[in-house]
Design a protein around this motif. Structure first.
Motif, short mmCIF file in Angstrom:
data_model
loop_
_atom_site.label_atom_id
_atom_site.label_comp_id
_atom_site.label_asym_id
_atom_site.label_seq_id
_atom_site.Cartn_x
_atom_site.Cartn_y
_atom_site.Cartn_z
N LYS A 1 0.84 -1.20 0.00
CA LYS A 1 0.00 0.00 0.00
C LYS A 1 0.87 1.25 0.00
CE LYS A 1 -3.68 2.37 2.54
NZ LYS A 1 -4.59 2.32 3.72
N ALA A 2 1.95 1.24 0.79
CA ALA A 2 2.86 2.39 0.82
C ALA A 2 3.54 2.57 -0.54
CB ALA A 2 3.90 2.19 1.92
N TRP A 3 3.92 1.45 -1.17
CA TRP A 3 4.54 1.54 -2.50
C TRP A 3 3.56 2.11 -3.51
CZ3 TRP A 3 3.10 -1.47 -6.86
CH2 TRP A 3 3.92 -1.32 -7.97
N GLN A 4 2.32 1.64 -3.49
CA GLN A 4 1.31 2.15 -4.41
C GLN A 4 1.07 3.64 -4.20
OE1 GLN A 4 -1.88 -0.50 -3.49
NE2 GLN A 4 -1.16 -2.13 -4.86
N GLN A 5 1.05 4.09 -2.97
CA GLN A 5 0.87 5.51 -2.68
C GLN A 5 2.04 6.32 -3.23
OE1 GLN A 5 0.41 5.37 1.59
NE2 GLN A 5 -1.84 5.32 1.46
N ASP A 6 3.25 5.81 -3.06
CA ASP A 6 4.42 6.52 -3.59
C ASP A 6 4.40 6.57 -5.12
OD1 ASP A 6 5.30 6.93 -1.02
OD2 ASP A 6 6.77 5.30 -1.05
N MET A 7 3.94 5.49 -5.74
CA MET A 7 3.83 5.48 -7.20
C MET A 7 2.78 6.48 -7.67
SD MET A 7 5.98 3.29 -8.63
CE MET A 7 5.32 2.49 -10.08
N ARG A 8 1.64 6.51 -7.00
CA ARG A 8 0.60 7.48 -7.37
C ARG A 8 1.10 8.92 -7.19
NH1 ARG A 8 -3.06 3.56 -5.18
NH2 ARG A 8 -2.89 4.48 -3.11
N ALA A 9 1.92 9.13 -6.18
CA ALA A 9 2.46 10.47 -5.96
C ALA A 9 3.35 10.90 -7.13
CB ALA A 9 3.25 10.51 -4.65
N LEU A 10 4.10 9.96 -7.71
CA LEU A 10 4.94 10.30 -8.87
C LEU A 10 4.08 10.66 -10.08
CD1 LEU A 10 7.66 7.52 -8.52
CD2 LEU A 10 7.87 9.94 -7.93
N GLN A 11 3.01 9.92 -10.30
CA GLN A 11 2.10 10.26 -11.39
C GLN A 11 1.45 11.62 -11.13
OE1 GLN A 11 -1.05 7.43 -12.11
NE2 GLN A 11 -2.20 8.87 -13.37
N GLN A 12 1.07 11.86 -9.88
CA GLN A 12 0.46 13.15 -9.53
C GLN A 12 1.42 14.29 -9.80
OE1 GLN A 12 -2.60 13.64 -8.42
NE2 GLN A 12 -2.63 15.61 -7.32
N GLU A 13 2.69 14.11 -9.49
CA GLU A 13 3.68 15.16 -9.77
C GLU A 13 3.76 15.45 -11.27
OE1 GLU A 13 6.94 14.95 -6.13
OE2 GLU A 13 7.45 14.14 -8.09
N ALA B 1 -0.85 5.37 -17.44
CA ALA B 1 -0.02 5.34 -16.25
C ALA B 1 -0.44 4.25 -15.27
CB ALA B 1 -0.06 6.70 -15.55
N GLY B 2 -1.68 3.79 -15.37
CA GLY B 2 -2.16 2.79 -14.43
C GLY B 2 -1.66 1.38 -14.69
N LYS B 3 -0.94 1.16 -15.79
CA LYS B 3 -0.44 -0.18 -16.10
C LYS B 3 0.92 -0.41 -15.47
CE LYS B 3 0.72 -3.36 -19.83
NZ LYS B 3 0.68 -3.65 -21.30
N GLY B 4 1.03 -1.47 -14.68
CA GLY B 4 2.32 -1.88 -14.14
C GLY B 4 3.01 -0.76 -13.39
N GLY B 5 4.27 -0.54 -13.71
CA GLY B 5 5.05 0.49 -13.04
C GLY B 5 5.15 1.79 -13.81
N LEU B 6 4.18 2.05 -14.71
CA LEU B 6 4.29 3.24 -15.57
C LEU B 6 4.15 4.55 -14.79
CD1 LEU B 6 4.05 1.21 -17.99
CD2 LEU B 6 2.87 3.06 -19.17
N ARG B 7 3.57 4.51 -13.61
CA ARG B 7 3.43 5.76 -12.84
C ARG B 7 4.79 6.40 -12.57
NH1 ARG B 7 -1.13 2.91 -10.51
NH2 ARG B 7 -3.00 4.23 -10.71
N ALA B 8 5.82 5.59 -12.44
CA ALA B 8 7.16 6.13 -12.19
C ALA B 8 7.83 6.60 -13.47
CB ALA B 8 8.03 5.07 -11.51
N LEU B 9 7.28 6.24 -14.63
CA LEU B 9 7.93 6.51 -15.91
C LEU B 9 7.28 7.64 -16.70
CD1 LEU B 9 8.31 2.80 -17.14
CD2 LEU B 9 9.96 4.14 -15.84
#
Length: 537
Positions: free
Chosen positions: A139-151, A183-191
């Protein structure tokens, strides 16, 4: 008309809302009937005394005119402004906007480091010894990933609102939508932030071939369309198909299923590596090692590549390795079908749903003659009489509508954040990087003109017209009205802006009558932002 004069009778909100929704819905798919200057026989000319046309020009080539209206144009006039927008110098944002961007993790951390960090966090979360521990860590990882997409989304909005290089920002969104990733696929939020920043943005007004090549080599695209898994003996055709159907030739571009298969073979070995940057290439035969390429997260692994001869679009490919990929991209980018497909897509974006065939032919010819110079195609478009005739007639999709509303209401003062804008885009079903399918969001009016969309726009117009995007105010006390925070804000003075004054002669009788009934600036703003005239740009 005197704004905010007391209405002769009680303003019936439901009646007015129904009338506006009906008017906007009808106008979205048909001509507005606004007064238009006659289209010239040759290149478009821009009369400095024609304030409505100049304001509408700015509406079209930017994310929306600010309150200054045509006064924002330089003394040299519209032609000089367009020339500067087509080939802009590096843009400087207002200090407050740039400070928000500079504080972001996606700004401060190179992509390889960021991706490695998020992958390590993900692996550590999955390795937690207990189920509860795994759930909490994931859950913490998912929140951090969403934060990168939000940025990434906030950075996009801040630039769209405040960059002086408005056409560059607008075309960056266009190409992000054309070369769409979810962005919702896999790890794309960080990319996705790096994809926009380094694959798309530098080429938004450059050569199409360079833009195409940058997207092919970016890990966001390679992950999204599964080419990272494409290898000799395990062919994945997904990216090859979309590369021809959606990115270059178009669905009617004359390619065959065999061409899809051949291009998929060309793309074998084009993938992603998360190995530490200092590591050497993987072990392989000496004859293959010279073909190995690593650039950040991008990797061309010759062990995964199909080295057999290939034919694409009826002609053999003569290069080998990664050079073979470039040869294929050259062929796709320079195909006449690609010129026609890209010309039509640009015209849909900047002219409207039914661009004239003669205009499309002219743009396609310019694309071919200039070797895919995007700025040259846009310059030809801006000089076309059909472009001038379309001003004020194109229905704004949600991204255009929200950004245009905010630029008009707050274009001269940097907002404390982009969160409200992102929330409104989510409600209007066009969130940034949120299109799950690779075709990108539709550009036609019919996709965004339904009654539910119009009702939501009315509520967003109410919020923006009341100043909801400005500085936060204290939360309402328990038991207070839900809309109390809006009442504590100062509504932007839209009625007195130069932009509104310039457009006033073009308003319909229904819009004039509705605005005349507004009793307060907040109410006037709501009705103007919900009017058919503002829904079009």
């Amino acid at each position: 008309m005197t704004p905010f004069a007391p209405p002769p009778c009680h303003l019936r909100r439901r009646t007015m809302l129904a009338g506006f929704l009906s008017a906007v819905g009808a106008a979205a798919t048909g001509p507005l009937g606004m007064a238009q200057a006659a289209a010239p026989a040759g290149a478009a000319t821009w009369n400095t005394a024609d304030a409505p046309t100049l304001a509408r020009l700015l509406d079209r080539v930017t994310w929306g005119c600010t309150a200054q209206g045509a006064l924002a144009l330089p003394p040299q006039g519209a032609a000089a402004y367009l020339a500067a927008q087509l080939r802009p110098p590096p843009a400087t944002l207002p200090r407050a906007a740039q400070a928000q961007i500079d504080a972001m993790a996606i700004t401060r951390t190179p992509l390889p480091e960021l991706a490695a960090r998020m992958e390590a966090q993900h692996q550590a979360a999955k390795a937690q010894p207990t189920e509860d521990g795994r759930k909490a860590a994931l859950k913490a990882w998912q929140q951090d990933m969403r934060a990168l997409q939000q940025e990434a989304a906030e950075r996009c909005v801040l630039r769209a609102l405040y960059s002086p290089a408005q056409l560059h920002e607008k075309m960056t969104w266009f190409w992000m939508n054309h070369f769409s990733v979810f962005a919702g696929k896999g790890g794309l939020r960080a990319l996705v932030g790096d994809y926009e920043e380094h694959a798309v943005r530098p080429h938004a007004l450059g050569r199409f071939r360079d833009l195409l090549g940058a997207t092919v080599r970016h890990p966001a695209m390679l992950h999204y369309l599964d080419n990272a898994r494409n290898a000799v003996g395990r062919i994945n055709e997904n990216y090859a198909r979309e590369l021809m159907e959606l990115h270059t030739l178009g669905v009617d571009g004359g390619y065959s299923q065999q061409d899809v298969q051949e291009l998929a073979r060309v793309l074998t070995g084009v993938g992603v590596s998360l190995r530490p940057q200092g590591d050497g290439p993987p072990r392989m035969q000496p004859a293959l090692r010279r073909h190995y390429v690593r650039d950040g997260l991008f990797e061309f692994n010759p062990q995964r590549h199909d080295w057999e001869p290939k034919t694409l679009l009826g002609q053999p490919l003569r290069a080998e390795g990664l050079a073979e990929v470039d040869e294929a991209l050259d062929r796709l980018a320079r195909a006449p079908a690609t010129a026609r497909f890209i010309a039509r897509k640009i015209a849909l974006f900047l002219v409207g749903d039914q661009p004239p065939p003669a205009l499309l032919q002219m743009l396609a010819s310019t694309f071919e003659r200039s070797d895919g110079d995007i700025a040259a195609v846009l310059e030809a478009l801006f000089n076309a009489p059909e472009f001038r005739a379309s001003l004020g007639q194109r229905f704004r999709d949600p991204v255009h509508y929200v950004l245009a509303s905010l630029r008009l209401a707050h274009g001269d003062a940097v907002l404390p954040g982009a969160e409200p804008a992102l929330g409104w885009l989510q409600r209007l079903a066009e969130p940034l990087y949120g299109r799950a399918t690779p075709d990108g969001y539709p550009l036609d009016a019919a996709a965004w003109a339904g009654s539910g969309q119009m009702a939501t726009r009315f509520e967003i117009a109410r919020a923006i017209g009341a100043g909801a995007a400005s500085a936060p105010v204290p939360a309402p006390r328990e038991g207070s009205r839900a809309d109390q925070p809006l009442s504590q804000r100062t509504p932007p003075p839209l009625a007195h802006s130069t932009y509104v004054q310039a457009l006033q002669p073009t308003w319909s009788a229904a819009t004039r009558n509705a605005l005349a009934q507004a009793a307060t600036p907040r109410e006037w703003n709501l009705l103007f932002l919900a009017s058919p005239e503002f829904m079009h740009g």
